[in-house]
Design a protein around this motif. Sequence first.
Motif, PDB file in Angstrom:
ATOM      1  N   TYR A  55      66.041  70.615  21.676  1.00 34.70           N
ATOM      2  CA  TYR A  55      66.466  69.777  22.799  1.00 34.70           C
ATOM      3  C   TYR A  55      67.823  70.250  23.331  1.00 34.70           C
ATOM      4  CZ  TYR A  55      63.165  65.805  22.678  1.00 34.70           C
ATOM      5  OH  TYR A  55      62.069  64.994  22.777  1.00 34.70           O
ATOM      6  N   LEU A  56      68.746  70.489  22.410  1.00 35.62           N
ATOM      7  CA  LEU A  56      70.124  70.821  22.777  1.00 35.62           C
ATOM      8  C   LEU A  56      70.187  72.072  23.639  1.00 35.62           C
ATOM      9  CD1 LEU A  56      73.196  70.215  22.239  1.00 35.62           C
ATOM     10  CD2 LEU A  56      73.022  71.846  20.360  1.00 35.62           C
ATOM     11  N   PHE A  57      69.578  73.154  23.167  1.00 35.83           N
ATOM     12  CA  PHE A  57      69.661  74.414  23.901  1.00 35.83           C
ATOM     13  C   PHE A  57      68.880  74.361  25.209  1.00 35.83           C
ATOM     14  CE2 PHE A  57      71.051  75.901  19.756  1.00 35.83           C
ATOM     15  CZ  PHE A  57      72.045  76.809  20.096  1.00 35.83           C
ATOM     16  N   ARG A  58      67.732  73.701  25.190  1.00 33.47           N
ATOM     17  CA  ARG A  58      66.934  73.643  26.411  1.00 33.47           C
ATOM     18  C   ARG A  58      67.627  72.796  27.468  1.00 33.47           C
ATOM     19  NH1 ARG A  58      61.727  75.238  26.356  1.00 33.47           N
ATOM     20  NH2 ARG A  58      60.961  73.534  27.642  1.00 33.47           N
ATOM     21  N   LYS A 110      87.410  64.135  32.916  1.00 26.64           N
ATOM     22  CA  LYS A 110      88.393  64.604  31.932  1.00 26.64           C
ATOM     23  C   LYS A 110      88.120  66.043  31.511  1.00 26.64           C
ATOM     24  CE  LYS A 110      87.366  61.067  29.267  1.00 26.64           C
ATOM     25  NZ  LYS A 110      86.639  60.197  30.179  1.00 26.64           N
ATOM     26  N   GLY A 111      87.120  66.690  32.130  1.00 26.39           N
ATOM     27  CA  GLY A 111      86.816  68.065  31.806  1.00 26.39           C
ATOM     28  C   GLY A 111      85.838  68.245  30.664  1.00 26.39           C
ATOM     29  N   GLN A 112      85.234  67.156  30.171  1.00 30.96           N
ATOM     30  CA  GLN A 112      84.272  67.232  29.071  1.00 30.96           C
ATOM     31  C   GLN A 112      82.886  67.588  29.609  1.00 30.96           C
ATOM     32  OE1 GLN A 112      84.017  66.617  25.567  1.00 30.96           O
ATOM     33  NE2 GLN A 112      81.865  67.075  25.848  1.00 30.96           N
ATOM     34  N   PRO A 113      82.313  68.722  29.208  1.00 32.06           N
ATOM     35  CA  PRO A 113      80.940  69.025  29.616  1.00 32.06           C
ATOM     36  C   PRO A 113      79.987  67.953  29.085  1.00 32.06           C
ATOM     37  CG  PRO A 113      82.018  70.985  28.743  1.00 32.06           C
ATOM     38  CD  PRO A 113      82.909  69.820  28.424  1.00 32.06           C
ATOM     39  N   THR A 114      79.070  67.478  29.921  1.00 28.21           N
ATOM     40  CA  THR A 114      78.187  66.375  29.523  1.00 28.21           C
ATOM     41  C   THR A 114      76.725  66.614  29.871  1.00 28.21           C
ATOM     42  OG1 THR A 114      78.617  65.225  31.623  1.00 28.21           O
ATOM     43  CG2 THR A 114      80.040  64.661  29.762  1.00 28.21           C
ATOM     44  N   GLU A 120      81.394  75.345  25.644  1.00 33.27           N
ATOM     45  CA  GLU A 120      81.004  74.201  26.464  1.00 33.27           C
ATOM     46  C   GLU A 120      79.731  73.534  25.962  1.00 33.27           C
ATOM     47  OE1 GLU A 120      79.958  77.989  28.879  1.00 33.27           O
ATOM     48  OE2 GLU A 120      81.472  77.303  27.442  1.00 33.27           O
ATOM     49  N   LEU A 121      78.986  74.225  25.086  1.00 34.42           N
ATOM     50  CA  LEU A 121      77.841  73.594  24.428  1.00 34.42           C
ATOM     51  C   LEU A 121      78.266  72.993  23.096  1.00 34.42           C
ATOM     52  CD1 LEU A 121      74.891  72.892  24.055  1.00 34.42           C
ATOM     53  CD2 LEU A 121      74.475  75.229  23.265  1.00 34.42           C
ATOM     54  N   ARG A 122      79.073  73.721  22.329  1.00 30.04           N
ATOM     55  CA  ARG A 122      79.493  73.241  21.007  1.00 30.04           C
ATOM     56  C   ARG A 122      80.175  71.869  21.106  1.00 30.04           C
ATOM     57  NH1 ARG A 122      82.004  77.255  19.757  1.00 30.04           N
ATOM     58  NH2 ARG A 122      80.555  78.286  18.334  1.00 30.04           N
ATOM     59  N   CYS A 123      80.991  71.684  22.142  1.00 28.25           N
ATOM     60  CA  CYS A 123      81.744  70.431  22.249  1.00 28.25           C
ATOM     61  C   CYS A 123      80.854  69.240  22.601  1.00 28.25           C
ATOM     62  CB  CYS A 123      82.856  70.573  23.282  1.00 28.25           C
ATOM     63  SG  CYS A 123      82.278  70.729  24.991  1.00 28.25           S
ATOM     64  N   GLN A 124      79.559  69.488  22.894  1.00 27.69           N
ATOM     65  CA  GLN A 124      78.655  68.384  23.234  1.00 27.69           C
ATOM     66  C   GLN A 124      77.830  67.911  22.033  1.00 27.69           C
ATOM     67  OE1 GLN A 124      76.822  68.538  27.311  1.00 27.69           O
ATOM     68  NE2 GLN A 124      77.469  70.687  27.276  1.00 27.69           N
ATOM     69  N   ILE A 125      77.917  68.627  20.914  1.00 28.08           N
ATOM     70  CA  ILE A 125      77.085  68.284  19.758  1.00 28.08           C
ATOM     71  C   ILE A 125      77.527  66.971  19.121  1.00 28.08           C
ATOM     72  CG2 ILE A 125      76.375  69.006  17.450  1.00 28.08           C
ATOM     73  CD1 ILE A 125      76.518  71.890  18.416  1.00 28.08           C
ATOM     74  N   THR A 158      88.385  75.543  28.003  1.00 29.88           N
ATOM     75  CA  THR A 158      87.459  76.610  28.425  1.00 29.88           C
ATOM     76  C   THR A 158      87.372  76.764  29.938  1.00 29.88           C
ATOM     77  OG1 THR A 158      85.594  75.060  28.374  1.00 29.88           O
ATOM     78  CG2 THR A 158      86.012  76.333  26.372  1.00 29.88           C
ATOM     79  N   LEU A 159      87.586  75.712  30.667  1.00 24.45           N
ATOM     80  CA  LEU A 159      87.359  75.752  32.111  1.00 24.45           C
ATOM     81  C   LEU A 159      88.370  76.617  32.845  1.00 24.45           C
ATOM     82  CD1 LEU A 159      86.356  72.045  32.853  1.00 24.45           C
ATOM     83  CD2 LEU A 159      84.873  74.018  32.541  1.00 24.45           C
ATOM     84  N   LEU A 160      89.590  76.715  32.314  1.00 26.41           N
ATOM     85  CA  LEU A 160      90.591  77.545  32.979  1.00 26.41           C
ATOM     86  C   LEU A 160      90.146  79.004  33.013  1.00 26.41           C
ATOM     87  CD1 LEU A 160      93.350  77.664  34.349  1.00 26.41           C
ATOM     88  CD2 LEU A 160      94.377  78.096  32.112  1.00 26.41           C
TER      89      LEU A 160
END
Length: 609
Positions: free
Chosen positions: A15-18, A30-34, A85-90, A504-506
Amino acid sequence: MKSKSPLVLVDGSSYLFRAFHALPPLVSSKGQPTGAIKGVISMIRSLIKNYPDSHIAIVFDAKGKTFRNEIYSEYKAHRPPMPDELRCQIEPIHAIVKAMGLPLLIVPEVEADDVIGTLATQATTAGIDTLVSTGDKDLAQLVSIHVNLLNTMTNEFLDSEGVEKKFGIPPERIIDFLALTGDKSDNIPGVPGVGPKTAIKWLQDYGSAEGIIVHADEIKGKIGERLRENIDALRLSYRLATIKSDVALDFGPDNLVIGNPDSQELHRLFSELEFKTWKTELEQNGIKADSAAVSREPGADMLESAKVEAEVPEQIKYQTIVSLTDLTKLIGSLESSGKFALSVEHENAHFMRARLTGIAVCAVAGTAFYIPLKSEAGMTGDEVMSKFKPLLEDKKITKIGYDLKTVCHLLANHGIELAPLKSDVLLASYVLNSVAIKHQLADMAKFYLELEPMDLDSLLGKGRNKLTVDQLPIEKVTDYAAEKADLILRLNSLLTARLRESGTLLSLYQYYEIPLIRVLQKMERTGVIVDAKALAHQSKELGKRLLEVEEQVYIQAGEEFNLGSPKQLQAILYEKLSLPVLKKTATGQPSTAEPVLQELALQYELPHL
């Protein structure tokens, strides 16, 4: 599928990767990938809705190596590291799953597939059907009379017949297939040169991987030589591709009971991640934010930070420069500053041919200058541009702008190549949060700085009495143009700080988005060579695919209708198919906007008519 409620096992890692790769990226204020968070939780919510009486568990891979690394040290060795940006969503996903009351299973030294395989085997022994929700083809080896697969992103349901139809082999031959073809993503070697067609033919001829090994001498040609040279690799690949069904677990199918959700914690998480629809849904059910975690609207934290971090000048001073003497002094001060914000005014024409009517600059927040290219003092446009050209082309002095690509075009019309290109607040706003606002300069000033900038249309008026910019008093034009340069400078400080905070966004902004300005500007200015035949072929293929998709839509809808008509689409989705209305338009009609349809697609399975 049998009517008895199945045990539902969710392959959370799949699910996560897809969700991360297939769905549009989302970022909170706040810059958090969601984006991945929303995609994963949406699919889980859909499963709960469709299987309300089932036990449901979410299974994720554990950190670290597994037993397969002991068998083969190169297992998954070529995989690139997980994007930040994926790791921080786990962790947020795990937190939401727990708050929903769902069992969250993470077992060290094995993969999620092995936990799922073991639980499915235990459930089968207990006479319980299992539904595995995944997009991973490897899990097709588990399918049996009691185990089925469901891909919630495509609504694809696979039983034994479905597996054979899709892969050309029955479920019990999937391991053999994977062993023969290998898997680049997992670095399973397989047999070099053996693709899906060859693997299926061999399995049809010889029954299994071991059968192929027994008859290896019968296979002619180069491919036969490769097979015989890689017998050990084939057997190793078979072991690596086999999902364990006997993992020692401290729980079984009967323990996977959905508990009571922690609605207060869900409200806090949805508020923090800015999932407004889900937060509102909780509030409609009587859940309010507690005093320790006050609910905040999207952007509230950003605005609060803006008050702290944005430059707030003690006074505002906007000045018109109308003489060459004052212009020379101004340019000298800009050179000394090392950086300044730049905004340009131009004729109402296409940017490729429009001429500038004025330039505004700002090196200190609150103090900005406007230089008209025509003035009563006799300073001509050519004189102004001649003075500005060395400054604007000086690569050592940073120019900060809004939509620098367009600014580059406008300056190029006067023979000036703007340099360097390092700071564009339009791009910074998009990278920081692409969906928060419309990214017009006025919108950005309101959202990030809590300022209400001057509106040019209100200065010009409307109807027959509408003025042109040239007809406005120079003081009005100065206030308007200089304010834009001032806002650009202040926004740049704030947005750059916010991008830096993200971690990461910078880098995305500096190393990917900014360099594209010059590339795209040159493409627009000089044009590009296209392969007309290739485009025509692609158009034909896409047209064919669109017709196939349209046909599928009509089958689902039970009738043909105009897909381009929001009104007809509303009638099909909300009246005929009775899908829930997630959002309404300004006129009160059910929305068919793309983000709404994406959320509907994740959460609700269309009935088969």
